[in-house]
Every structure is written in C-alpha cells, then in structure tokens.
Design an enzyme around this catalytic site. Structure first.
Site, mmCIF file in Angstrom:
data_model
loop_
_atom_site.group_PDB
_atom_site.id
_atom_site.type_symbol
_atom_site.label_atom_id
_atom_site.label_comp_id
_atom_site.label_asym_id
_atom_site.label_seq_id
_atom_site.Cartn_x
_atom_site.Cartn_y
_atom_site.Cartn_z
ATOM 1 N N THR A 176 0.820 -1.211 0.000
ATOM 2 C CA THR A 176 0.000 0.000 0.000
ATOM 3 C C THR A 176 0.857 1.265 0.000
ATOM 4 O O THR A 176 1.876 1.325 0.676
ATOM 5 C CB THR A 176 -0.898 -0.014 1.250
ATOM 6 O OG1 THR A 176 -1.643 -1.227 1.234
ATOM 7 C CG2 THR A 176 -1.841 1.163 1.265
ATOM 8 N N GLY A 210 2.310 -2.674 8.540
ATOM 9 C CA GLY A 210 2.560 -2.923 9.954
ATOM 10 C C GLY A 210 4.006 -3.328 10.178
ATOM 11 O O GLY A 210 4.553 -4.135 9.439
ATOM 12 N N GLU A 239 -7.009 -5.245 3.267
ATOM 13 C CA GLU A 239 -7.159 -6.350 2.319
ATOM 14 C C GLU A 239 -8.378 -6.179 1.416
ATOM 15 O O GLU A 239 -9.057 -7.156 1.091
ATOM 16 C CB GLU A 239 -7.248 -7.692 3.075
ATOM 17 C CG GLU A 239 -5.990 -8.095 3.791
ATOM 18 C CD GLU A 239 -4.830 -8.305 2.828
ATOM 19 O OE1 GLU A 239 -5.069 -8.771 1.712
ATOM 20 O OE2 GLU A 239 -3.688 -7.974 3.212
#
Lengths: 650, 650
Positions: free
Chosen positions: A144, A183, A429
């Site tokens: 992303t 993350g 997702e």
C-alpha cells in the site's frame, strides 16, 4: 433480599441448568480434539504466569506506550517459544493469539514469512526463510502507498533494472508513492517485501515484489536513501508501528526480486509467470484467515454481551414487581441471538473455505480448466464473503456493544478493545466496494456465459441453475422454517438480484447487491452443512434452530429483495417476522449454553461484564481501582489548574 | 503529468465550479445571521492563537494524560471567558465547542447548572447558582448507579430524613448502589446533585435530588464518608473523569434537597410536586440538545468523507485509462449523499423540536389539558427521535469512515476521534430499547384511544388520522418523487407498523418498529418543512433533491415495511431503487457545495483528509511527522528488546 451483586452470579448459574444440550460437546465441535484442548490449556497456563505476556493493561496506554510495551512482549514471546520449544505453526499461532493484542512482529509472521514461502524460488527460500523464521531478520510487507490502497495497479514505486551492475533501483518518484500503512514498517522491520512497478529496458513489466533491506542489522539505523517512520495513532493496532517509507534510488541485487513465478535474467530478459491467477492463492489464503478472525471476534463479543444480559437486571415486566434480566426482553434477544448465529455461520464458512483452499493448494500440479474454474469461483466468492463477514461482524459487534448500555462503552467490558482491533478488517485487504465489485462482475460474466456444473467439482456458483420463476412454496409460517424452502429462497434472491444487475448494466449498487446475495446464500449453505454433520442430536437440534433464526433474520433484514417480483407474497412476508420472533423463545433457554459452547476462557475474554461466573459488579470495581488516576485522592493538576478556578483567582 | 499530491487540490477546486447554488446562502441557512457568523469568527480566531486552547494533540494521549491536559484546558477556558468578557450562554457554548474535546467541567456546564436552575426553589437558586456560574463550586450530576442505568426507579442510594437534626442521611446500602459514570465526579467536582430514594418517617417518597458536598473546598480531599474515584478508560470522553462515588451515612442539611417541586418541611412532612410530568421538560431539553449533536457530528464526518472522496483517485472507469475520483462511483455516492441528507434532516428536526420546546417552556403558567397533551406528544416523540438519530448517525459515521478506506482508520482523518466522542450518545440518556419502548407504548395508547387533532395544537401524532387502506398512488417512477406521495407513504408505514404492534400485543420488536416508523415520518416532515421555508430558489431546488434522496433511501432500507399488505406493489418497489439511483447523478455536481454549506472550518474539522483546499497528502505527511515515536530513528526499546531477538541471543 439478595444484593444485586450476589444475584448476578446466581442468575448466570441458573441459566446453565436450563440448557438442553451438553456444552462440552459444543466446545469439542468448536475447538477440536480433547488432546489439542489440553495442549491449549497447558500453553495458556504458562502464559498466564508470564509477567510480560499476561499483561492486559493496554487500555491505559497511548500509541507510543503500547508500541514500547509490545516490543517487550515481542521479546518475551520469542523467548517463550524457545524456552518451551514451541515450533509447530499451530502452537505458535495459538500462543500469539493469547496475547490479547497484535505485536510489532505481526506482519512479519502473518504476511512477510508466507510471502517468502510462496513467492521465492527454491534457492531464495533456502537462504531467506530460516533467517525470517528464526527472527534474525524482521520483515514488513510494503504494498500500500499513500496515494493507493486496494488498487495494486495504481502503485507508483518503481524498480528499474541496471544490467551493468545487475541491480534493481527502487525509487519513490512522487510524494504519494511512499509506502504507507504496512505494519512493523515504521520502527521494527529491517527488511521489507516491496511492491514496485518493474521496468526492463524501458518496458513496463507490471508490479513485482522485491526484498529490500531497510535498516542496518547491527545499529538498526535506516540505510542510505531510505526515509522511514511511524504514521501515527489509529483506531486499532495501536501496539503496532504502521509505517511509511520512501526510497531514493536504493540499489538491491537482482536476486532480491521474488522469483518463483516472474523472473528477471542477468541480461535483463523477463520470464513471464505461467499464469497470472497464481496471486489469487495468496488472496484466498488471507481471506480464509479473515473469516476466522470474523468468527472469533464476533464470538468473543456476543459471549460478553449475552452473559452480561443474563446477569443484568433492568426494568419491570408488565404488571409485576420483579425486575427482569435484560436477556428476557425480545429486543435484546433479537439483537444477540442472530449474532450468536452469525458467529457459528462464520466458523462453518471459514472451515469450508479452508477445505476447498487446501484441496487446491495440495494439488497444484496441473492447472487444468476445471481447477482454474474452481480457483476463479473461490477467488470471486471469497471476495464477497470477506466483504459480507467483515461488514456484518463489525456492525454486529457494535450492536452488541450498545446492547450492553454504558458498560459496553467502558474499557472494562473489553468490547471497545475488541472492536477497535477488529474494525480495520472492514477496510484492509480490500474495501467493501472493491471486493463486491470483483465478486459481482465475476458472477455477471457467468450469468451471461454459464458453465455447466460438473460432478465432483466445487460448485459455489450452483445458484445460477436454480429456477427463479418459481415463487416461494411456503403455505404457512411453520413451512418457512424448512431448510429446503429457506435455502431455495436465498438462492433465488441471489439470482434475481444478479439478473437485475444484468438488466441495469451500469449500476454498481445492483452489482454489489448481487454479490451480497450470493455471499449470503453460500454462508447459509455452509452453516447448514455444518449443522448436518453434528453427531450429537440434542446439540444438532439447537443448532438447527439457531440456523433457522439466522436465516429468517437475514431474510427480514432484506425483505425487499426477497419480495422482488413477489417471490414472497405479502402474507408470506408477514410469516418471516412471525417465525423469527417465535424462534427467540425456543432458543432462550440455550442462549448461555450456546455462548459457553465457544469455549472462550475468562483470560481470553478479559471482560469484567463477560465473566463466566457472572460476578460482574465486583469485577467492575476491581478494574476501576487499577485506573492510574486513582493513585492519589487529589490529582496533581489540582493546585495548578483547579484551585485557581475554584478560588476565582483567574 | 501532474503528481497526485497536486492533483487532489485541483480536483476539489474544480468541484466547486460545478455547483448550482450559492454556498454562502447555504451557510447563512445553517449558521445564522452574518453578525453572529462574524462574532464566531472573531472568537475562533482568539482561540486559534491561545497556546492551550488551540491544542489538538489528544490522539497521542492516554486517559490520564488527556484528563490532565483537559484540566489545563478548563483553566485556560475559564480564564479566556473572563479575559474576553464572554458572558452570554450562546457565546460560552460556542467557545466551549471549539475546543475539540469535552472537559472535566462538561457536566458542570451541561447538567449541574441547568438542574440547579430548574429544580431549586428561588432561595436555593439565589445562593447556589452564582457559585456554580462563577465556577466557585464544580458540580457533577450523580444519577446512574453501578447496578442501574436508564431505569431511575431502580436507584438504590437512600436519603433518610432525621427530624432531630433536620438533616438527610445519604447512604449507599449495597455494592451496586454506588454512583457510577457521572462525568467530572471522579476527580474534579466538589459537589454533586445526587439522586436518592427518599424515606420520610419510614415512608418511601420516591427518587429525589440532593445537593451533596463531596470534597473539601480548600484541600479538595474527599469529605468523611465519601469514597470517590475515576471509573477508568472508555471509548470516548477520555478527557473526562467519569467517576464513582459511595456514601457512608453522609449528613447534609434539609435545605440541600432541591425543592422547587417536591419539598420536605422541617418537621418531616412531605409536599408533593404539582405534577409528575415536569421532569419531562428536562428530558426533552436534553434530547433537543442531543439532536443538535447528532446533526453536527454527522455533518463533520460527511464533510470529511465527501471532500476526501472528491480528491482521491482510485481504479479505472470502464474501458478508459483515466483514474476515477472515488466520488464518481455509485456506491460511494449512495453511501455519502444520503448521509448529507441525514445531517440536514437532523438540523431541521432539532430546530423544530426546539421551537416546540421553547414555546411550551415560555408558557408554563397554566398546564391545561391541551398543553399537557402537547407535552406528552413531545416527550414520547423526542424519545423515538433520540433513539433514531443517535443510532443512524452512529451507524452513518462508521459507514462514512469505512468509505474512506485506510485513511478513515487513521487518527489523522479525525474521524476516529469524532466517532469515539459521539458514540456514547447511543447509550447515554436512555438506551435505544428503553426509549423506543416509551415512545411506542405511548403511540399504542393513542391508537386505542385517539385524541382528535386540535386546531393550533402541535400535532406530532397526526399520522394516526391517515387513511392506511389506500395503497401508494404512484403510477410511475417519476411520481415517487412527489412530496405528497412520499410523506403519505411514511405516515402509512408508521400507522401500519403501529397497528401490527397492536395486533401482536406482546411483541417489543413490533412496538420498536412502530416507534421508528413514526420517528422517520416526523423527521421527513421537519426536513420537508425546512426546505419549503428556504427563500433562495437554486438552493431550495437542490435541497428538495436531497430530501427526495433521503426519503427514498430510508424507504429502500425498510422496503419490507413499506410493502406491508402490498402498500407498495412489486413494480412500485422497483421504482424506489430506480428513482433513488437516478437522484445520485442529479446531486453529484452539488455534493461538495452541500458539505461546504455546513460552514465547518478546517480548525474545527481538524482532518488531514477533509481539508477545504484538498491538499490531503502533504497534510498526512505533516501529521505523521508529529508522531512522538518519530523523534528518534531508532526506538528506545531497540537495544533491550529488538537487538536480542535479531541477534538470536534469547
């Protein structure tokens, strides 16, 4: 008269005398073999005495403090695995999910390692996998970007191959091309799988994955050309350092491209992957996992809310002097019982998806037309299921929270924490709109160009063959409970909404509705098949009632769609509600047994109001005593801020 | 090619060239006179340069830190009022709501002072009110207990009158009788209005309100017999010390009972209040206020989400190479445009309620039958409206948040903060189930014993007179847009669901549905009346489209209810969707103008992705730079926790 505080546990104990099935059998159904249950209990007992891992004080911490504590937990977690020699994936996974919050190594475990496993060639795996599995490197999964989320084709990061040095040059050409959200990327990871658009001799070769070192493995300082940090607080994942990263012409060796499928040869030649569908496997795998997450979170919250509602008194029943348990109110039942159903529905659906997925992965050898067809069906359907389950579970958790009144707003219930950790699933997702579009468009193609069902093949698209001209056959409210009638109604609704989408070619809304119609039909079938397989008759009987309630609840939520072209007449529609309300009373005696049946321990629930023993009021008082503000009677700020106000000295 | 980061502001600027009405006229409609707008701007400008009051860093703080900072803000707020001589209620209220978070003196302002004003007799007011208004005492409003929330009749705290000393003895006889939840009670307040069950000479005299000193006004130490503290973290109100308090036979003077209505004479004689309906006024007042809260929060979030959607690109339109603004997708429009409608609907409804309420309060003199009837209608209807608006706005904010994808999950968008501060409204001041029950039961009574509409009276219950046997008259999709047709459909739906509830006497679910049916009908009428009163024709035309969309959206959400007894035929039902989708394209060019029309400044929005200028990507990067974890490249915990993992030294 008994005090309320003493009455609450008594009420919950009494509930447990009313169930009609053996709760232990239900726990076996949910958790698996006795041996595995015993092993889980052993491991949990070890965690519950570990001074770091047992910690549940996250509610008192801000993002920075949570991250810092989660580092300590990561350290203790790795130590724990080594000390107790825990090596199987299943046991490691179990231990990790006992920690109550995600750790900075979350994505290292859930995305980084699996990506190396599935997208590296054999030689690459042999080198990198042991390092990752042994935590000698810590990885992030950087897809992303600031300017692009779900849309992989929009990725702006570039990878240009330099034949002279046999290196890729990874670059962030624009402000919005910086990686954003991954993350563990901000502060923890020293490597990342980076998705970038590959250019070979000036030719665009699509988005590929590269392993990029981010930080010095000794000093942890960012490497030259790498600008990296934490993106700041969020609703959930506060214990994780979701990060950003920009690359300024960073060079990596050719062999740092993940080369299981697509390859770049030393001379810069490109080797195409055998099929572009292989990426579907990773997506399906993640969605199977998200389905499990959905079922577990829903089960946690509905366990808390149902126990609380059985132990909590409020208001007086019509013309009596006895206060009623909140669970005796029809609205409370209609809020919670279908959500118990949604939990079990999610569980059976996740299991079915996993079976299909594993069967495919274990038989990858020859991708014949039939297998490719199954993969397509599975990919499309799992998109819709992810969209449906995350949306409904997110909404369901919030409804259950509100049904606990003020106590559901308090961190002591643990519902806020569970909700905050879960709700990201609604957008990560793939957001709802992107997924239902993928699913719906795939269904539309099949409607226009149907593939006949094949014997032995997995037939997720079977609803396309149903006769949609037949209206509902129920001639009484009672008949509406029959599985065949209900399953047929959901298939017809799915087909009718799809046909409508085909007629109104340009309506995204209609396509979305068709996707949801199909997802609901699949879930209802998975849940029903799961009920049929239960061997214990008393448990099966109750699960069937729960299934019926779930089906009628969903029907009632979308009654307009089920009444399309008067598939349900006005009279039949009135039976939906009547039958649904009638089931509440049948399920009522088993409500507590059904949530006890999830087999969630108090340590896992971590909820003052959801305790197994119902001693909720003492638990609430104990929790409040731990609030750091209560360390002194008079707060520090009194003299500086309050006293001048009170003395009118301003 | 223009960079995405530069394209975003250009896209938003272009949107503003497409509107068909003058945004300034809309802002005037929403915010009021130019003079008042100018005054608000002056006050806001002062706040924006105040070093304490301008602070917006709450996202980095835990509960204790937020409380402590909010004390500093309380101090600065009181100082600000005095320094700038701000004394009117309206201006004080405005300044307070510019602070971006509630303060520990929130309940002192919003509940404690109004309660003294409305429930103390003249002599009591003369003594206590100046102290409270001048912040010489700080008060809490202590009604809710650990064991009882919405149900006032369940309150366990006792007040026993001792004739000998002319004192009340306030006591918490059980563990669950401790006060629990009141804002400001934990650490801030030194007085509280305490609700307790009054006993006079052994006789139960119902729940009454008492002013109880809690802390020494010099040292701030809790007074003898008073056990007090903070209840711990929550989803929202983290800056407020929601507290608990137990009383061990605490004695207060007789005159500390609030004696405007009920009284206790020195000899222990009880004087009953003239009517028990007077408490309705306070409840209605709070609900009018909550309606405003609903409208404001919904407007904030939908402003952020709509601007973001207009400035954000994602995915490619069918067969083109141009990426689309997210707002061009039908699903995004169908998520956001009805929520813009909900905001305006909430605004017009809140205004209508306020007009009715003020007319009643200003004419309290003689409570004749007609006034009492109006009060009953208003009380019942406002219950349903509170339940409907808080539920729909809470759900709507979350839907809008999800429509922003990952960026809606990040604190930088400010949506998480707004949602967390708002969502308590769904349960405080009456949970959904309690309120709809009050409302629905009141409607049922009227159905059985109708009161004819009176000329000049406020006629919230007018739907009871509608002809429910007539089915919908629309003979085309176009006709479904006619106000008369739509208003009639909502009235019929309200009446039919009510009649159904009357038939199925015991179903709480059916009663709730009737309550919601009526609430929706009232809101639709208020919104429509508001549109009719707009003088600006171009603005009115767009508002009418928004109203139609709102109506059709609500109809589509509950299509099953509107099709009860085939009031809508299958064909008419299909027009609902068709007309609804058709309106999206009409509203699209005005979407940004409609949210700009709320007149919310960037300072108030505090959102990186909702900025007026659309410069969202640079704003996101600036926000991330402020994250405390980014102060160093290598986190403190590295050497202690990460390094040993990476070096396999565990």
């Amino acid at each position: 008269m008994t005090e309320l505080a003493d009455l609450a546990p008594q009420m919950l104990a009494k509930e447990r005398t009313q169930g009609t099935f053996d709760v232990e059998k239900c726990v076996d159904l949910v958790l698996g073999s006795k041996q595995w249950q015993q092993r889980m209990n052993e491991l949990r007992a070890l965690i519950m005495v570990d001074p770091i891992l047992k910690d549940r004080d996250f509610m008192y911490r801000n993002h920075k403090e949570r991250y810092e504590y989660a580092l300590a937990k990561s350290h203790a977690f790795v130590q724990f695995l080594k000390k107790h020699n825990i090596n199987s994936h299943e046991e490691r996974q179990f231990v990790y999910y006992q920690l109550g919050e995600p750790l900075p190594i979350d994505v290292h475990r859930s995305m980084f390692i699996p990506t190396l496993e599935t997208q590296m060639d054999e030689e690459q795996r042999a080198y990198w996998l042991p390092l990752a599995l042994d935590f000698k490197i810590l990885g992030a999964y950087a897809q992303t970007e600031l300017g692009h989320g779900s849309n992989v084709q929009g990725i702006e990061t570039t990878a240009v191959y330099d034949v002279a040095t046999e290196e890729f040059i990874i670059n962030s050409p624009t402000l919005t091309s910086r990686k954003w959200w991954p993350g563990g990327l901000g502060k923890t990871a020293n490597h990342a799988v980076v998705h970038a658009r590959l250019t070979l001799s000036g030719k665009d070769r699509g988005v590929q994955a590269f392993l990029v070192p981010l930080r010095d493995t000794k000093t942890h300082q960012p490497l030259p050309g790498i600008f990296i940090g934490d993106i700041g607080p969020k609703i959930g994942f506060q214990s994780v350092d979701n990060g950003y990263c920009a690359f300024d012409h960073v060079r990596i060796p050719r062999r740092n491209m993940l080369m299981r499928f697509a390859k770049v040869l030393p001379n810069g030649d490109f080797v195409k992957p055998p099929t572009d569908k292989l990426v579907y496997f990773t997506m399906v795998r993640v969605r199977v996992f998200v389905s499990y997450i959905c079922y577990r979170y829903m089960a946690f919250v509905v366990t808390i809310a149902t126990r609380f509602s059985a132990a909590r008194l409020q208001g007086f029943a019509h013309k009596t002097k006895n206060e009623q348990a909140v669970l005796n109110y029809e609205n409370q039942q209609l809020t919670l019982f279908p959500l118990i159903g949604l939990s079990y529905a999610g569980m059976f659906t996740a299991r079915r998806l996993q079976v299909i997925y594993e069967a495919m992965v274990n038989d990858l050898g020859a991708m014949d037309a039939q297998k490719l067809d199954t993969l397509n069906q599975l990919h499309a359907t799992s998109s819709g299921l992810k969209a449906f389950l995350t949306t409904e579970v997110g909404n369901g958790m919030e409804r259950a929270r509100r049904a606990c009144g003020g106590h559901g707003f308090s961190a002591s219930s643990n519902i806020p924490h569970l909700l905050q950790e879960f709700i990201g699933a609604c957008t990560y997702e793939g957001t709802f709109d992107v997924l239902v579009q993928q699913h719906g468009v795939s269904l539309l193609k099949r409607l226009r160009k149907p593939v006949p069902s094949q014997v032995g093949a997995i037939d997720l698209f079977g609803f396309l063959q149903v006769d949609a001209s037949r209206s509902c056959a129920a001639t009484s409210a009672q008949m509406l409970l029959e599985p065949e009638i209900l399953l047929h109604a959901f298939q017809v609704r799915a087909l009718k909404t799809l046909q409508q989408a085909a007629r109104l070619g340009k309506s995204m809304h209609c396509v979305s509705r068709a996707s949801m119609g199909h997802a609901e039909s699949v879930i209802l079938q998975c849940f029903y098949d799961g009920v049929l397989e239960i061997n214990e008759k008393p448990l099966q009987a109750v699960m069937l009632q729960l299934w019926q309630l779930y089906a009628l609840w969903r029907m009632n939520e979308h009654l307009g769609e089920f009444r399309m072209h008067d598939f349900l007449s006005a009279e039949q529609a009135s039976w939906v509600e009547e039958s649904m309300l009638g089931l509440l009373a049948k399920i009522r005696p088993n409500a507590i047994s059904l949530v006890d049946g999830f087999g969630i321990t108090d340590f896992e629930l971590n909820s003052a109001i959801g305790r197994y023993d119902g001693d909720i009021y003492r638990a609430l008082i104990e929790r409040a005593a731990k609030e750091p503000l209560n360390k002194t009677d008079v707060v520090e700020g009194y003299h500086k801020y309050l006293q001048p106000i009170l003395a009118s000295k301003l």
